[in-house]
Design an enzyme around this catalytic site. Structure first.
Site, PDB file in Angstrom:
ATOM      1  N   TRP A   1       0.877  -1.168   0.000  1.00  0.00           N
ATOM      2  CA  TRP A   1       0.000   0.000   0.000  1.00  0.00           C
ATOM      3  C   TRP A   1       0.919   1.224   0.000  1.00  0.00           C
ATOM      4  O   TRP A   1       1.341   1.714   1.038  1.00  0.00           O
ATOM      5  CB  TRP A   1      -0.924  -0.014   1.216  1.00  0.00           C
ATOM      6  CG  TRP A   1      -1.911  -1.142   1.175  1.00  0.00           C
ATOM      7  CD1 TRP A   1      -1.761  -2.384   1.704  1.00  0.00           C
ATOM      8  CD2 TRP A   1      -3.197  -1.115   0.543  1.00  0.00           C
ATOM      9  NE1 TRP A   1      -2.874  -3.148   1.457  1.00  0.00           N
ATOM     10  CE2 TRP A   1      -3.775  -2.385   0.746  1.00  0.00           C
ATOM     11  CE3 TRP A   1      -3.915  -0.142  -0.161  1.00  0.00           C
ATOM     12  CZ2 TRP A   1      -5.048  -2.707   0.252  1.00  0.00           C
ATOM     13  CZ3 TRP A   1      -5.176  -0.469  -0.647  1.00  0.00           C
ATOM     14  CH2 TRP A   1      -5.732  -1.730  -0.446  1.00  0.00           C
TER      15      TRP A   1
ATOM     16  N   GLY B   1       0.995 -10.296   4.632  1.00  0.00           N
ATOM     17  CA  GLY B   1       2.315 -10.232   5.249  1.00  0.00           C
ATOM     18  C   GLY B   1       3.106 -11.507   5.089  1.00  0.00           C
ATOM     19  O   GLY B   1       4.346 -11.477   4.992  1.00  0.00           O
TER      20      GLY B   1
ATOM     21  N   HIS C   1       4.483  -5.194  12.852  1.00  0.00           N
ATOM     22  CA  HIS C   1       3.626  -6.085  13.631  1.00  0.00           C
ATOM     23  C   HIS C   1       2.418  -5.322  14.181  1.00  0.00           C
ATOM     24  O   HIS C   1       2.023  -5.502  15.328  1.00  0.00           O
ATOM     25  CB  HIS C   1       4.410  -6.703  14.793  1.00  0.00           C
ATOM     26  CG  HIS C   1       5.518  -7.611  14.358  1.00  0.00           C
ATOM     27  ND1 HIS C   1       6.425  -8.161  15.256  1.00  0.00           N
ATOM     28  CD2 HIS C   1       5.880  -8.081  13.132  1.00  0.00           C
ATOM     29  CE1 HIS C   1       7.295  -8.914  14.594  1.00  0.00           C
ATOM     30  NE2 HIS C   1       6.978  -8.882  13.296  1.00  0.00           N
TER      31      HIS C   1
END
Length: 561
Positions: free
Chosen positions: A65, A90, A496
């Site tokens: 993105w 991810g 994360h």
């Protein structure tokens, strides 16, 4: 004309691929999986995404993105924050670290109001998903879709071996398996979702060709969900955009699996969030849930690097560059055991400078600072994301202590024999610019890399002026305040992001989802990704997120909640 599915999954990431697999296994259920990025079927030919070396995939803008920017501190500058836009999410671009976290992480979730998410409840789902290639015992699965392995010490390069000696001599024992039931402080060969030296993402593992052939599963790649659709307080489907235009997709239930930044943004745009804030934006309020976008967490990260002697470097035929992991307890009051984590890495980047650099990357495994995700306007392409890394004094103190500990490892005889003086490094914007794959960067780094192999005086000057901007730990150690200021200005997250739609009891005003991952206050809508974590686990969240999708799938199929 709109098509209707029993379940529409928004986001083909670590959670979405698992959900699509498990729900479509029930042949009487129709399932749609929607991913904004490109598809990555098991026979895809994108070698960057297959590569065991993840750094190129981290910063490959084809699968990100690219408009997303975040602040790592409330008053800090805007920075890039790489979030995957590709099937597998991810798991298609990350470091492939398959650590589960600690049992107390999940017991804490239960204590925070996420009923049914304690360790005893979730541990079977870790086993269900995995096919462990090294261990066959009661702690590991043998026939799940996700292959798990470890690289044996005999195959490690020189710096990792030297680092392991130093870590063991510092008091951390060696264990063979980091995902064992006792989870004590130790060092180990890190567990990875990787087979035959190739990345095994959730897309490759859970969306096999056989799964893709199911007539009740529809996969829509390069299709962006623009908004949730409601009839009163019931979510009835989604609006999507693709190359063919805009259309609606109806759903018996929508499951958001877009990640801890985009899932809360989608809820906010749909009218689910803090009522007053939504009203100020002109967004009609469907459910006033103050916790949407709050509780944003990450693991704060910093690196300590050094020039490596030629004999200790990773050979160029080996793609994997991280082998040794370690966890330890800070001993700080109110902090749990094994609240700190680090890895030893043997290559700092893909380019000729990176080939000559190794070191330790550390993060706070149990961080306490919280940030938020908000909307600047109803139609903003990306939300405003504000982390608060090291904003809690416990986080800052532990990071300072961790840096001191890891720098001390460079004084060990085994490490001193293969590595130079340690210097601070971080994933700064300049590092990322130099890390972009291209001929210009290759030419620049080739010249600088050769200079690093020259006289020590030239090397030290290059490291000081080009790599570290003049910072060095020897100077910073003399002033605790200076070290703290330096860390706050350079710390980054380790991608994360979690916690922004956290699970809790319906009576908790800050809870967004209940223990069944259902959004409180509306019908027909769940969230299943890292955003529903009440607290951040002591783990890279990729495998915990897959576990969560396994359990939510089970809850749905069993009619629970």
């Amino acid at each position: 004309m709109s098509k209707r599915f029993d379940y529409v999954i928004v986001g083909g990431g670590s959670a979405g691929c698992v959900l699509a697999n498990r729900l479509s296994a029930r042949s009487n259920l129709s399932v749609a999986l929607i991913e904004a990025g490109v598809d990555t079927p098991p026979d895809h030919t994108d070698n960057v995404l297959w590569d065991s070396y993840p750094i190129i995939a981290y910063f490959d803008r084809r699968h990100q993105w690219t408009d997303l920017r975040v602040r790592t501190q409330p008053d800090g500058p805007l920075r890039t924050y790489e979030q995957a836009r590709v099937m597998g999410g991810g798991s298609s671009i990350n470091g492939q670290m398959a650590n589960r976290g600690q049992p107390f992480d999940y017991d804490e979730w239960g204590e925070e109001g996420a009923a049914g998410w304690n360790w005893q409840s979730v541990e079977p789902y870790f086993r269900k998903m995995e096919r462990d290639l090294d261990f066959a015992n009661e702690h590991h699965g043998s026939d799940g879709p996700l292959p798990i392995r470890r690289v044996p010490k005999a195959d490690w390069p020189g710096f990792s071996s030297a680092a392991a000696e130093a870590v063991i001599d510092s008091g951390l024992p060696w264990i063979d398996d980091q995902n064992t039931s006792d989870f004590q402080p130790a060092c180990f060969s890190i567990t990875i979702n990787n087979e035959n030296d190739r990345r095994m993402s959730s897309a490759v593992s859970f969306l096999s060709n056989d799964v893709r052939k199911r007539p009740n599963l529809t996969i829509l790649a390069q299709t962006r969900v623009t908004r949730l659709l409601f009839d009163g307080s019931r979510c009835t489907g989604v609006e999507v955009q693709s190359a063919t235009g805009t259309r609606t997709i109806e759903a018996g239930e929508v499951i958001l699996a877009a990640g801890a930044i985009h899932s809360p943004a989608m809820l906010l745009r749909g009218g689910i969030g803090p009522g007053a804030a939504l009203q100020s934006l002109g967004v009609p309020v469907i459910a006033d849930r103050a916790g949407v976008g709050q509780n944003l967490m990450d693991h704060p990260m910093i690196s300590i690097s050094a020039y490596l002697q030629r004999a200790a470097r990773l050979d160029k035929a080996t793609r994997r560059h991280i082998f040794l992991g370690m966890r330890w307890s800070s001993g700080l009051a109110d902090c749990p055991p094994s609240d700190m984590y680090a890895i030893a890495y043997n290559r700092g980047a893909w380019h000729p400078i990176g080939w000559r650099i190794g070191g330790f990357l550390t993060w706070i495994n149990k961080s306490y600072a919280r940030g938020q995700v908000t909307l600047p306007s109803p139609d903003a392409a990306e939300p405003e994301v504000q982390f608060n890394l090291l904003g809690d004094d416990r986080d800052l103190q532990r990071m300072k202590d961790a840096v001191r500990y890891l720098v001390s490892l460079f004084d060990h005889d085994s490490v001193r024999a293969v590595a130079g003086t340690p210097f601070p490094t971080s994933y700064t914007e300049r590092y990322k610019q130099l890390g972009a794959v291209g001929r210009k960067n290759e030419a620049i780094t080739t010249a600088l890399g050769k200079a690093l192999d020259g006289p020590a005086s030239v090397r030290d000057r290059l490291l000081r002026e080009v790599i570290t901007d003049g910072a060095d730990y020897a100077t910073l150690f003399l002033d605790d305040q200076a070290l703290g200021d330096y860390l706050k200005s350079t710390v980054t997250g380790i991608w994360h992001a979690s916690g922004t739609c956290r699970m809790g009891s319906a009576s908790d005003p800050m809870a967004v989802t209940d223990g069944y991952a259902k959004v409180i206050g509306v019908d027909g809508l769940r969230v299943c990704d890292g955003s529903i974590m009440p607290t951040i686990p002591c783990a890279n969240p990729n495998v915990p997120i897959m576990m969560m999708a396994e359990r939510v799938s089970d809850l749905i199929l069993n009619g629970a909640g």
